[in-house]
Design a protein around this motif. Structure first.
Motif, mmCIF file in Angstrom:
data_model
loop_
_atom_site.group_PDB
_atom_site.id
_atom_site.type_symbol
_atom_site.label_atom_id
_atom_site.label_comp_id
_atom_site.label_asym_id
_atom_site.label_seq_id
_atom_site.Cartn_x
_atom_site.Cartn_y
_atom_site.Cartn_z
ATOM 1 N N LEU A 101 40.321 33.639 42.039
ATOM 2 C CA LEU A 101 40.878 32.702 41.269
ATOM 3 C C LEU A 101 40.228 31.219 41.099
ATOM 4 C CD1 LEU A 101 44.681 32.964 42.392
ATOM 5 C CD2 LEU A 101 43.876 33.794 40.199
ATOM 6 N N CYS A 102 39.520 31.144 42.233
ATOM 7 C CA CYS A 102 38.566 30.017 42.384
ATOM 8 C C CYS A 102 37.287 30.210 41.283
ATOM 9 C CB CYS A 102 38.082 29.646 43.677
ATOM 10 S SG CYS A 102 39.458 28.917 44.946
ATOM 11 N N TYR A 103 36.805 31.344 41.376
ATOM 12 C CA TYR A 103 35.655 31.789 40.590
ATOM 13 C C TYR A 103 36.176 31.299 38.995
ATOM 14 C CZ TYR A 103 32.807 34.103 44.195
ATOM 15 O OH TYR A 103 31.946 34.430 45.390
ATOM 16 N N PHE A 104 37.145 31.854 38.800
ATOM 17 C CA PHE A 104 37.655 31.754 37.388
ATOM 18 C C PHE A 104 37.839 30.492 36.994
ATOM 19 C CE2 PHE A 104 41.235 31.147 34.318
ATOM 20 C CZ PHE A 104 40.700 32.066 33.297
ATOM 21 N N PHE A 105 38.565 29.628 37.914
ATOM 22 C CA PHE A 105 38.856 28.372 37.672
ATOM 23 C C PHE A 105 37.381 27.380 37.417
ATOM 24 C CE2 PHE A 105 43.201 29.215 39.227
ATOM 25 C CZ PHE A 105 43.885 29.068 37.976
ATOM 26 N N ALA A 106 36.591 27.644 38.225
ATOM 27 C CA ALA A 106 35.218 27.128 38.216
ATOM 28 C C ALA A 106 34.718 27.192 36.965
ATOM 29 C CB ALA A 106 34.427 27.512 39.379
ATOM 30 N N VAL B 257 47.169 41.658 41.884
ATOM 31 C CA VAL B 257 46.029 40.992 41.459
ATOM 32 C C VAL B 257 45.847 40.725 40.320
ATOM 33 C CG1 VAL B 257 43.381 40.942 41.644
ATOM 34 C CG2 VAL B 257 44.625 41.724 43.342
ATOM 35 N N LEU B 258 46.160 41.779 39.272
ATOM 36 C CA LEU B 258 46.160 41.617 37.767
ATOM 37 C C LEU B 258 47.007 40.460 37.178
ATOM 38 C CD1 LEU B 258 45.572 45.291 36.659
ATOM 39 C CD2 LEU B 258 44.043 43.516 36.635
ATOM 40 N N ASP B 259 48.187 40.679 37.675
ATOM 41 C CA ASP B 259 49.259 39.763 37.412
ATOM 42 C C ASP B 259 48.701 38.242 37.819
ATOM 43 O OD1 ASP B 259 51.498 41.202 36.549
ATOM 44 O OD2 ASP B 259 51.848 41.847 38.623
ATOM 45 N N GLU B 260 48.217 37.799 38.917
ATOM 46 C CA GLU B 260 47.809 36.554 39.297
ATOM 47 C C GLU B 260 46.499 36.111 38.358
ATOM 48 O OE1 GLU B 260 49.589 37.682 43.695
ATOM 49 O OE2 GLU B 260 47.472 37.608 43.385
ATOM 50 N N LEU B 261 45.470 37.147 37.977
ATOM 51 C CA LEU B 261 44.437 36.680 37.105
ATOM 52 C C LEU B 261 45.154 36.326 35.603
ATOM 53 C CD1 LEU B 261 41.746 39.466 38.168
ATOM 54 C CD2 LEU B 261 41.697 37.001 38.517
ATOM 55 N N ARG B 262 46.130 37.170 35.524
ATOM 56 C CA ARG B 262 46.415 36.678 34.113
ATOM 57 C C ARG B 262 47.284 35.448 34.188
ATOM 58 N NH1 ARG B 262 45.595 36.791 29.433
ATOM 59 N NH2 ARG B 262 44.930 38.865 29.538
ATOM 60 N N THR B 263 47.933 35.053 35.244
ATOM 61 C CA THR B 263 48.504 33.792 35.268
ATOM 62 C C THR B 263 47.351 32.672 35.245
ATOM 63 O OG1 THR B 263 50.323 34.349 36.719
ATOM 64 C CG2 THR B 263 49.548 32.344 36.933
#
Length: 356
Positions: free
Chosen positions: A225-230, A170-176
């Motif tokens: 990820l959607c929360y972040f990109f929003a 999860v952390l790798d994907e949030l970092r990406t």
């Protein structure tokens, strides 16, 4: 976002220098034959004739493979056919998808010449170790260099990333996601990893060295990820691979190439339903009283996401919070927005009991 028409033209595995461990282009695109100018012509005509509405934004999209890795002469031939429809105003633009290490000034000049507006890069991860494990054949440095060049030449930049790659957390994907946001893409696609027949990942799955995400795990990861990109105002235009004759539920279709992994025919709806559920629960918890009944008003296109797949959201609200929810639609509400009105609280029920 206003409705768009996309005319997909698949260039399966053309231009790809290697096979990523998760990739089977035949499964993803449904075809393997070499594409010709006539194929592009026929595809565009067929789609234009099938569109029921006029004057909506329409793009020709070259998907699959790595478009800029194709022989330059063939690239130009295919682009010429597509550009003809841009010039006669039947189509508004062209988009392509490609690899980060197959972008340079010469290629970008050719794309610019023939009306390409959007370039999507298959990034998948910004962790070089994970990219190496997936046998992507490029690094994050390639992504940064290509992204900057694309924006410098005036193209709309898009990125594609994956969740559930081997050894990715999860952390790798949030970092990406954070790394990519710094490169200022306008659009994003998020793909949970599926195990497909005939891939190296299938071998790893069968020998037990790779465990795919469950649907529930993938939904949670993609939701975050959607929360972040929003928050970053990056538009997530696709979540999950499109369902086809070969990308489908293996239990319902013997021709499916999906061996394992978080496949779901309405995966995006699962994610958007989870997001709506979080919003509803957050609102309910914000009140200082025990809520018993709410009215949820939303746009017509968001009703299914509010209700949830097989009415899951409505059931969970009742089971976990003892809240009855009624959903109404309103054309005046902005797409995807919700308004929550509390209709009854616990005190109202007590008062009703006392009056009996």
């Amino acid at each position: 976002m206003s409705k768009q028409y996309v005319i997909p033209v698949f260039v399966p595995h053309l231009g790809c220098p290697n096979d990523c461990i998760f990739c089977n282009q035949k499964s993803i695109s449904g075809q393997m034959k070499q594409i010709t100018e006539e194929d592009v012509e026929n595809t565009v005509k067929e789609f234009l004739n099938s569109f029921k509405e006029e004057k909506l934004y329409t793009e020709i999209a070259f998907f699959g493979g790595s478009f800029t890795g194709i022989d330059m002469e063939l690239q130009e031939k295919l682009l010429k056919v597509a550009y003809k429809y841009v010039k006669n105003k039947q189509v508004d633009g062209i988009r392509i998808s490609t690899r980060p290490d197959y972008i340079d000034k010469k290629k970008l000049k050719l794309l610019k010449k023939y009306g390409v507006k959007t370039i999507e890069l298959g990034v998948q991860s910004t962790n070089d170790y994970i990219l190496q494990k997936a046998k992507r054949g490029h690094t994050f440095a390639d992504v940064k260099k290509a992204s900057k060049l694309i924006r410098r030449y005036g193209f709309t930049l898009g990125h594609q990333m994956m969740v559930g790659l081997p050894e990715s957390t999860v952390l790798d994907e949030l970092r990406t996601a954070k790394d990519l946001a710094k490169l200022k893409p306008k659009i994003m696609r998020i793909y949970p990893v599926l195990v497909l027949k005939g891939t190296e990942l299938e071998k790893e799955y069968l020998d037990g060295s790779y465990t795919p995400l469950s649907v529930e795990q993938a939904v949670e990861r993609v939701k975050e990820l959607c929360y972040f990109f929003a928050k970053k105002k990056i538009n997530v235009i696709r979540i999950g691979l499109q369902s086809t004759d070969t990308i489908s539920d293996i239990s319902k279709n013997e021709n499916s190439e999906v061996v394992a992994g978080p496949y779901h025919e309405t995966f995006r709806q699962l994610v958007e339903s989870a997001i709506n559920y979080d919003k509803i629960v957050e609102k309910i918890k914000s009140y200082n009283v025990k809520v018993r009944e709410v009215e949820i008003i939303t746009s017509p296109d968001n009703v299914n996401n509010v209700v949830g797949y097989k009415r899951e959201n409505i059931k969970k609200l009742k089971d976990f919070y003892d809240v009855d929810a009624k959903v109404k639609q309103d054309n005046k509400i902005k797409s995807g927005k919700i308004i929550i009105n509390v209709k009854k609280v616990y005190k109202d029920f007590l008062d009703d009991d006392e009056s009996v």
